[in-house]
Scaffold this active site. Structure first.
Site: not given
Ligand code: BES
Ligand code: MN
Ligand code: ZN
Length: 499
Positions: A351, A277
């Site tokens: 997931r 990230k």
């Molecule tokens: N934990 C994150 C989702 C999230 C984002 C929670 C912001 C709280 C605040 C999750 O694991 C994630 O990173 N999801 C990605 C999925 C994508 C890579 C398909 C996302 O939402 O960008």
């Molecule tokens: Mn994630």
């Protein structure tokens, strides 16, 4: 943590009201700006002051507005808080909770307050809800502040709620106090820093619920491997911290009652892994275990109010880190169900955790219904902001029940679609499915992925990325980790599974 508010109930009689010395008296008025009944009798001289002060301050008694006064000469109290309410609208349980939070926000540490709880419709249940609001608002997380600015800040506010039937309110207040304790638990777990709350330590804290009569089982890494939870383990394999699954069982119902299963995502820190990230705001990913925190908080609430239902809570605890041993985009892992998953993005890790946990819970506990909570996608914040959690389900009736519990508690859910056209988006070139579905409908394809691991059981997935943490602060929540979902699911269990 010691309580910042101590609550007692008493009966609404002029004599006991007039006896209130020092501290604050809280009264409620509608558009007419008139004190009523016991308050009008007890606080001679207050009516004239309120009328005059309201004129000066242009106070119209609109809901959520407060007139803050030095108590008039005839009154023994120091301060008089006049709180506006809408007398015509019939208040729902949640409105009383909000009102409690509003009042708590005005009270000062170490003081006493007497609440003249006499609005229209303010019965024992309303008084208990009001008390719940006081307590939810009083929560603080300052464990890591080494300097306490004002020492007396830690002194509790002592609130007495004077209401028509003080004994009945006190009885109703007991179970709501259990619920508040559950919310506190969920909030604190979410607020804890990720160097403190890693999977093994988290499992240890969840296991403390044993003291309330919750049956605890902790699956360590060997047990997870033996069960075949390769998808869950793949997420944690880049971390120095071992992964854990914790199963919490509360057996308060009939022996033959199939359990309600609640499953939570517990990524104690989500760096994204190799698909790392961006740096900005990454600290918030300590809250990527808010779904699991809700499950622990719920089990706490149910056990401490001795709910007459069988509920199994399951949390998957992992840390998602980049490392020489971390999983890669392109990897193919085999989930416990036998489904093969191509990893496209290691940041779509929640997931993977839930896939194995949902499968395990269905196979092991044959639940009557299964609900998962997860901070699963940023896309749900784009869609719904912080107002609703996204709800996905294979069952209309379950959705209706959850929506209803959401309206009653203020923890609201909004249903989004599932369907074959979305399922197509997670087809993989090399494996059975892939772990991301492309740019569009990100929350839906994530839910679609989960559904691949759900059989016939009525199931709902709640995406709480927007509600579990960092949502706007309000009357009843001043904490980053909100504890969202504890009250919703407690209500859901109470309404449908307790005899
Ligand atoms: N934990 C994150 C989702 C999230 C984002 C929670 C912001 C709280 C605040 C999750 O694991 C994630 O990173 N999801 C990605 C999925 C994508 C890579 C398909 C996302 O939402 O960008
Ligand atoms: Mn994630
Ligand atoms: Zn995540």
């Amino acid at each position: 943590m010691s309580d910042l508010v101590e609550i007692a109930f008493t009966s609404l009689e002029p004599a006991s009201l007039a006896a209130a010395r020092g501290g604050t008296v809280v009264c409620f008025v509608g558009k007419a700006l008139a004190l009523r009944g016991a308050a009008a009798t007890a606080f001679d001289g207050a009516a004239a002051l309120v009328a005059r002060a309201a004129g000066v301050a242009q106070f119209k008694a609109k809901p959520k507005t407060v007139l803050d006064l030095i108590a008039p000469a005839g009154m023994q109290a120091d301060r008089l808080l006049v709180v506006g309410i809408d007398e015509e609208a019939s208040a729902r349980p949640h409105d009383w909770v909000t009102l409690g939070g509003l009042v708590m926000g005005k009270l000062k540490a170490g003081t006493e307050a007497l609440v003249v709880f006499d609005p229209t419709g303010a019965d024992a249940a309303a008084a208990a809800s009001f008390a719940l609001g006081l307590k939810l608002r009083a929560y603080r997380f300052d464990r890591y502040k080494s300097k306490k600015t004002e020492k007396e800040d830690d002194a509790p506010v002592r609130v007495t709620i004077a209401t028509a039937d003080g004994a009945a309110a006190s009885a109703a207040g007991a179970s709501l106090s259990a619920i508040a304790d559950g919310v506190y638990t969920a909030r604190s777990l979410t607020n804890e820093p990720p160097n403190v709350l890693f999977p093994v330590e988290y499992a240890r804290r969840a296991a403390e619920l044993a003291s309330l009569g919750v049956e605890i089982e902790v699956l360590d890494q060997a047990a997870l491997e033996k069960a075949g939870m390769r998808a869950l383990l793949a997420v944690g394999q880049g971390s120095r911290h071992e992964s854990r699954v914790v199963i919490m069982r509360w057996n308060g119902g009939a022996q033959d009652q199939q359990p309600v299963a609640i499953v939570g995502k517990g990524v104690t820190f989500d760096t994204g892994g190799i698909s790392i990230k961006p740096a900005a705001g990454m600290e918030d990913m300590k809250g990527d275990m808010a779904g699991s925190a809700c499950v622990v908080g719920l089990m706490h609430a149910l056990a401490s109010r001795k709910a007459k239902a069988n509920v199994v809570g399951a949390i998957g605890l992992v840390e998602n880190m980049p490392d020489g041993n971390a999983q890669r985009p392109g990897d193919i892992v085999t989930a416990m169900s036998g489904t093969t998953i191509e990893i496209i993005n290691t940041d779509a890790e929640g997931r993977l955790v839930l896939a194995d946990l949902l499968w395990y819970v269905q196979a092991t506990y044959k639940p009557a219904v299964m609900i998962d909570l997860a901070t699963l996608t940023g896309a749900i914040i784009v869609a719904l902001a912080h107002e609703y959690a996204g709800m996905f389900s294979n069952n209309d009736d379950l959705c209706a029940r959850l929506s209803q519990a959401g309206d009653a508690t203020g923890e609201r859910v909004w249903r989004l679609p599932l369907g074959p056209a979305y399922d197509k988006l997670i087809e993989s070139k090399f494996a059975d499915i892939k772990n991301t579905g492309g740019r569009h409908g990100g929350s839906i394809t994530a839910a679609q992925f989960l559904q691949r691991f759900v059989n016939d059981v009525p199931w709902a997935h709640l995406d709480i990325a927007g509600t579990g943490m960092g949502s706007p602060l309000d009357e009843i929540n001043q904490s980053w980790g909100s504890g969202w979902g504890v009250r919703l699911l407690d209500r859901f269990v109470a309404d449908h599974y307790e005899a």
